[in-house]
Enzyme design. Structure first.
Site, PDB file in Angstrom:
ATOM      1  N   CYS A 169      30.610  75.093  27.245  1.00  0.00           N
ATOM      2  CA  CYS A 169      29.360  74.342  27.135  1.00  0.00           C
ATOM      3  C   CYS A 169      29.372  73.181  26.125  1.00  0.00           C
ATOM      4  O   CYS A 169      29.550  73.392  24.939  1.00  0.00           O
ATOM      5  CB  CYS A 169      28.350  75.405  26.708  1.00  0.00           C
ATOM      6  SG  CYS A 169      26.701  74.882  26.629  1.00  0.00           S
TER       7      CYS A 169
ATOM      8  N   GLU B 152      26.983  67.782  31.576  1.00  0.00           N
ATOM      9  CA  GLU B 152      28.227  68.378  32.075  1.00  0.00           C
ATOM     10  C   GLU B 152      27.954  69.398  33.169  1.00  0.00           C
ATOM     11  O   GLU B 152      26.942  70.085  33.146  1.00  0.00           O
ATOM     12  CB  GLU B 152      28.913  69.130  30.935  1.00  0.00           C
ATOM     13  CG  GLU B 152      29.359  68.240  29.846  1.00  0.00           C
ATOM     14  CD  GLU B 152      30.068  69.023  28.756  1.00  0.00           C
ATOM     15  OE1 GLU B 152      30.292  68.440  27.702  1.00  0.00           O
ATOM     16  OE2 GLU B 152      30.375  70.212  28.954  1.00  0.00           O
TER      17      GLU B 152
END
Ligand code: SAH
Length: 346
Positions: A338, A87
């Site tokens: 996250c 990501e």
């Protein structure tokens, strides 16, 4: 599958090229005028054709891009060559430019209880190319979106992974980015759970770029910290304090300071006693900034502190002389913490 770096592939396909070819190759990666190898006229045509068949222009490919309703946060799930997913986030900053948040590993071994990436375990380190190409992915993305501000001014290593557990690739990626962009050392922040042997190493590493460091402290009480960060150990806090004092003595100045990050978890680390422990811990080190982070919900039964809890905690630190800031929350509608996009897709 071991991922070959661009340098390894380049050396295999062009063993007899003069050294400046590699420099031209690397510079081309960051030139906003180029979108593919065939654009790079500075390289001889034959070499370009060889490169084209063996070195992808970008070693990450878009899997999903989500945008917040306000269009100030974009989050991408990218696929790397071996099929793993990572990501990266693009966030507008108060300077009207963009800050990007990059990943340093696929997964993470640290298992912090509030972190979605921690649940995956560690799959592998990213190569420096894969770190660099998160920046280049957003460069290309912004080129395709002329309605958005164009400039990326800051980079934070706060995506998936523990950057200090992938020290040399993180260091090489930062050096390359600093060399080829206008982003300077003080516009890059590496966030770490506090891998002390690596923090020790950077104190004496002439090749370590002196970027800003943020340490994920989360509690100045040893038992509470161990509960939140299971890889913490008994002597962590005194050892961190000793390291931080030496770091500040060697590098501390107006431009180089240390930040301690503190995720606010209701009933876990947000009481008055915890605030006192934090003030005591920070005061004996010296000039540290404390950044309070509202917890972004993931599964696992934890909750963010109430807004009053957060305000009281903030006020206590502030009135006791600490430099304290509160992280702006962005992209909540797209779960931009996250590891969250990866976790949702699974
Ligand atoms: N491993 C590094 C960097 C990745 S996490 C580290 O621990 O610092 C970057 C920051 O985001 C850390 O401060 C981490 O504690 C915080 N973070 C992770 N998950 C979060 C969540 N769900 N809500 C709020 N902050 C989170």
């Amino acid at each position: 599958m071991a991922i070959q770096t661009r340098k390894e592939r380049f050396d295999t396909l062009a063993p007899d090229e003069p050294a400046y070819r590699w420099k031209q190759f690397t510079a081309a990666l960051f030139d906003p005028a180029y979108s593919c190898w065939s654009d790079v006229a500075v390289l001889p045509k034959i070499l370009r054709e060889k490169i084209q068949t063996t070195i992808p222009w970008l070693c990450v490919t878009e899997s999903i891009v989500q945008q917040s309703a306000k269009q100030d946060t974009f989050k991408a799930l990218l696929e790397v060559e071996d099929g793993n997913k990572i990501e990266t986030v693009l966030m507008q900053n108060p300077r009207g430019a963009w800050t990007i948040c990059v990943s340093s590993q696929v997964g993470c071994a640290m298992r912090c209880v509030f972190c979605a990436t921690g649940k995956m375990g560690l799959i592998r380190n990213l190569t420096s190319d894969e770190i660099i190409d998160q920046y280049r992915f957003w460069m290309a993305f912004l080129k395709k979106h002329p309605e958005l501000p164009t400039r990326i001014s800051n980079i934070v290593f706060m995506g998936m992974g523990e950057p200090m557990a992938n020290y040399s690739c993180v260091r090489d990626a930062i050096q390359t980015i600093i060399t080829h962009t206008s982003i300077g050392e003080t516009r890059i922040t590496v966030s770490t759970v506090g891998v002390l042997p690596r923090l020790e190493k950077l104190l004496n590493d002439p090749n370590w770029p002196h970027v800003r460091l943020a340490i994920s402290l989360h509690s100045a009480d040893p038992e509470t910290r161990k509960r939140i960060v299971p890889t913490s150990y008994d002597d962590f806090l005194p050892a961190l304090s000793d390291w931080a004092k030496r770091y500040l003595k060697k590098f501390g100045n107006r431009r180089h300071h240390l930040t301690f990050e503190y995720v606010m978890l209701r009933g876990v680390n947000d009481s008055l006693q915890h605030a006192k422990a934090l003030v005591d811990f920070v005061s004996q080190i010296g000039h540290i900034r404390v950044n309070l982070i509202p917890y972004n919900f993931t599964d696992g039964g934890l909750q963010c502190s109430t807004s009053k809890g957060l305000e009281d905690f903030f006020a206590y630190l502030d009135t006791h002389g600490l430099t304290v800031t509160k992280r702006r929350t962005m992209g909540e509608d797209i779960a931009a913490a996250c590891g969250q996009l990866y976790a949702t897709k699974k």
